[in-house]
Structure formats: structure tokens, C-alpha cells
Design an enzyme around this catalytic site. Structure first.
Site, mmCIF file in Angstrom:
data_model
loop_
_atom_site.group_PDB
_atom_site.id
_atom_site.type_symbol
_atom_site.label_atom_id
_atom_site.label_comp_id
_atom_site.label_asym_id
_atom_site.label_seq_id
_atom_site.Cartn_x
_atom_site.Cartn_y
_atom_site.Cartn_z
ATOM 1 N N CYS A 149 0.814 -1.230 0.000
ATOM 2 C CA CYS A 149 0.000 0.000 0.000
ATOM 3 C C CYS A 149 0.847 1.279 0.000
ATOM 4 O O CYS A 149 0.565 2.231 -0.742
ATOM 5 C CB CYS A 149 -0.942 0.004 1.197
ATOM 6 S SG CYS A 149 -0.161 -0.472 2.742
ATOM 7 N N HIS A 170 -2.935 6.351 4.567
ATOM 8 C CA HIS A 170 -1.507 6.537 4.866
ATOM 9 C C HIS A 170 -1.032 7.903 4.370
ATOM 10 O O HIS A 170 -1.411 8.341 3.272
ATOM 11 C CB HIS A 170 -0.662 5.488 4.143
ATOM 12 C CG HIS A 170 -0.811 4.091 4.653
ATOM 13 N ND1 HIS A 170 -1.480 3.759 5.799
ATOM 14 C CD2 HIS A 170 -0.329 2.916 4.151
ATOM 15 C CE1 HIS A 170 -1.420 2.448 5.980
ATOM 16 N NE2 HIS A 170 -0.737 1.915 4.995
#
Ligand code: A2P
Length: 344
Positions: free
Chosen positions: A130, A251
Site C-alpha cells: 500500500c 496513509h
């Protein structure tokens, strides 16, 4: 006409459920879906595409009925065991785990960055980590124009990336704080930690995935190796520090980039604003910059706080934020399947 069939493996997990959500949004030309998970979930009902689907237990015979594609979000060991079985029955697997990512025969694909690699698959296509996905979406157009010399990643990663138990640890920490006189230093929590070694609430953990002999974590190593593979720059200088922070989802990354060639800052911003899959949020006068709470729920990568790094000849600092469960996993995998469907 032949029916197109898609298997969703790990359909009950955090990423698997988001795969279902993204598929519902996209309504791809797929005729049949089958949802698989472990035997613990066999028989469970999941609402999908306006009806109840019964989750099937994944086993050696699951792919015998013939699937065109499968999206695996069930971890490395499940992928290692079942992806080759699926491939042997003629299915193309898009796998979210790290099991095959660095295999030379397996393309590691971010559709905005290296879609041409999809056709080089031998049955398995890997979805990158990710943190790497959102970084390379931002870096690819800059590498094309100015050629990157060195990258320094510092990540601020959400607990959703650690699965359901990571989310539970943050929730428990918040509850504990509210119930125990708002103690700032609950190093010994009164609740049982499900995922992390230490409380994540009111804390930052410089430890994601396991430690390696060289002192880096596996997450940091993934960012280095996967960036090189996706950008096709095997010798690129990359270093990373990956940190878990008490954010539920999305994130954030501070990325320091040094280029071989000089650049004009306005032109660089313009390149990013025109790149596919990027939303530029770079208006400091109005306090506009990417935020996890805004990126959550979206498939784009948000880029801002763009400023020249005056400590080197040709450097820039970027703040890059994306939904790690969507673009960092589920949506990227569905986008790969979507591309294959378009090509037929
Ligand atoms: P289950 O819910 O039955 O355990 P997460 O990363 O959020 O924990 O999700 C992991 C996903 O992978 C879940 O859907 C889980 O199913 C599935 N899974 C785990 N082990 C297996 C297995 N051996 N076979 C099939 N699915 C598995």
C-alpha cells in the site's frame, strides 16, 4: 457468449470487503462472482450487488468450476497455496499479498504507472504494498520528466493497514484513555493488545512488519524493492522509515526526492496536477494540503506541501496521502481486473 467469472478470495476481510464495495461501485462486465474465505466463514451471508451471497470455504477444488479472474486478499500463505492451483485451472490471479511481488515472472502493477506490465503475466499479477502504490503514482511522472536520483520515504501509516486487530487496538486505546482519567502515558494498558507490541493510541510505532538482519523492517524493504521494480530503476537509491500512527485510515508519506536534472517548481506542480490518479492539494495560503480524513474513501492519490529542498542541487519535498485500503489494496486490484476486461 462465454460468461466471465470472478472469484473474490478473502471476501470477509478488511480488504476483501472493500473489494466488494469497489466492484459494486464499478459494475464491471462480470457475469458471476463467487466469494471465498476460510472455513470459519463458510456459509456466512454477505450482502453484495443487492443480494445475499453465501461465502464458500476455499479448498483445493474451488477453482475447478472455471474462473477467468480471482482477486486474492487472504494473506501470503493462502496465496502461495491456492494461487498456483487457480492458475493451473486457467484463472488469472491478482494477489494482494507480498508472496509473489518480487518474483521475476510476476508483474507488480499500478495501473497509472506500469499498465503495460499486465500482459506479461504468467497467471499471477501482484498488487504492490500500500505505501509503495501511492508513492509511485506521485513519483512516476516526475521520474519521466526529471529522472529521480534518490528517494527518502518517511511514512505515517494508518492502523487499517494492520487489519481488523490493528483497528481494535486503536479503539481500545481510545476507550481506555476516556475511562482512566485521560492518562497520557499508559505504557501498560489495562486492555489486551490484539496486534501491536505497544499501545498505538497516543503513540507512534517505528515498527511495521518484522525486523530484518540489517535493522530495517520488512515494510521498509518492500518500499525500496517495489519502487525499483515498478519504476524499472533497479539501481535507484531509495531509503525508508515506516511508522504506524494513531490514524484509522489513509496513509500519509513525506517523500524527499532528488533529481538528476533541474526543475521549475511551477512546472513540476503542473505535471502532478495533470497526472492520472492524482489530486493536487497545494494551497498553503488557504491551509489546503492532503489530509488522511479527506483521502479516506477515495481512489486518488493526494499530493501537496510541494517545496524545493534547498539542501541539494535539484530536490523536492512532497506530502502524499491516499486511502491504503482502497488505492493501496482493493481499488488497485479491481483496476487491474478492469484493464484486463477492457483488453478482452
Ligand atoms: P476468514 O474471515 O474466514 O478468516 P484480514 O486481513 O482482514 O484479517 O482478512 C483476511 C481474509 O483472508 C479473511 O477473509 C479470511 O477469512 C481470509 N483467509 C484467511 N485464511 C484463509 C484460508 N486459509 N483460506 C481462505 N481464506 C482465508
Amino acid at each position: 457468449m462465454k460468461k466471465i467469472r470472478l472469484a473474490i478470495v478473502g471476501a470477509t476481510g478488511l480488504v476483501g470487503r472493500t473489494v466488494l464495495k469497489v466492484l459494486e461501485e464499478k459494475r464491471l462486465p462480470i457475469d458471476e462472482y463467487v466469494l471465498f474465505a476460510s472455513k470459519n466463514s463458510a456459509g456466512k451471508k454477505l450482502k453484495f450487488m443487492d443480494r445475499d451471497y453465501i461465502v464458500q470455504e476455499l479448498n483445493d477444488l474451488s477453482f475447478d468450476s472455471g474462473f477467468d479472474y480471482a482477486i486474492f486478499s487472504a494473506g501470503g500463505s493462502t496465496a502461495k497455496k491456492y494461487a498456483p492451483i487457480a492458475v493451473s485451472k486457467g484463472c488469472i490471479v491478482v494477489d494482494n499479498s507480498s508472496a509473489f511481488r518480487m518474483d521475476n515472472n510476476v508483474p507488480l502493477v499500478v495501473p497509472e504507472v506500469n499498465p503495460e506490465e499486465i500482459k506479461n503475466n504468467h497467471g499471477i499479477i501482484s498488487n504492490p504494498n500500500c505505501s509503495t502504490i501511492q508513492a509511485v503514482v506521485a513519483l512516476k511522472p516526475l521520474d519521466d520528466k526529471y529522472r529521480i536520483k534518490r528517494i527518502i520515504y518517511s511514512t505515517y501509516q494508518a492502523v487499517s493497514g494492520a487489519g481488523r486487530n490493528g483497528v481494535l487496538d486503536l479503539e481500545s486505546g481510545i476507550r481506555d484513555y476516556m475511562q482512566n482519567d485521560s492518562n497520557f502515558s499508559s505504557a501498560k494498558p489495562t486492555y489486551k493488545l490484539q496486534k501491536f507490541n505497544y499501545p498505538i493510541f497516543s503513540n507512534c510505532l517505528p515498527h511495521i512488519d518484522v525486523f530484518l538482519e540489517n535493522g530495517y523492517t520488512k515494510e521498509e524493504e518492500k518500499m525500496v524493492n517495489e519502487t525499483r521494480k515498478i519504476l524499472k530503476r533497479p539501481d535507484l537509491k531509495v531509503t525508508a522509515t515506516a511508522v504506524r500512527v494513531p490514524v484509522f485510515n489513509a496513509h500519509s508519506e513525506a517523500i524527499n526526492v532528488e533529481f538528476e536534472n533541474d526543475f521549475d517548481l511551477a512546472e513540476l506542480k503542473n505535471i502532478l496536477s495533470n497526472a492520472t490518479g492524482i489530486i493536487l492539494q497545494d494551497d498553503i495560503e488557504n491551509c489546503i494540503y492532503p489530509l488522511a480524513i479527506n483521502a479516506s474513501g477515495h481512489d486518488e492519490v493526494f499530493v501537496g506541501r510541494i517545496r524545493r529542498d534547498y539542501s541539494v542541487d535539484y530536490g523536492v519535498n512532497l506530502w502524499v496521502v491516499a486511502d491504503n485500503i482502497r488505492k493501496g489494496a482493493a481499488s488497485n486490484a479491481v483496476q487491474i481486473v478492469e484493464r484486463m476486461l477492457k483488453k478482452g
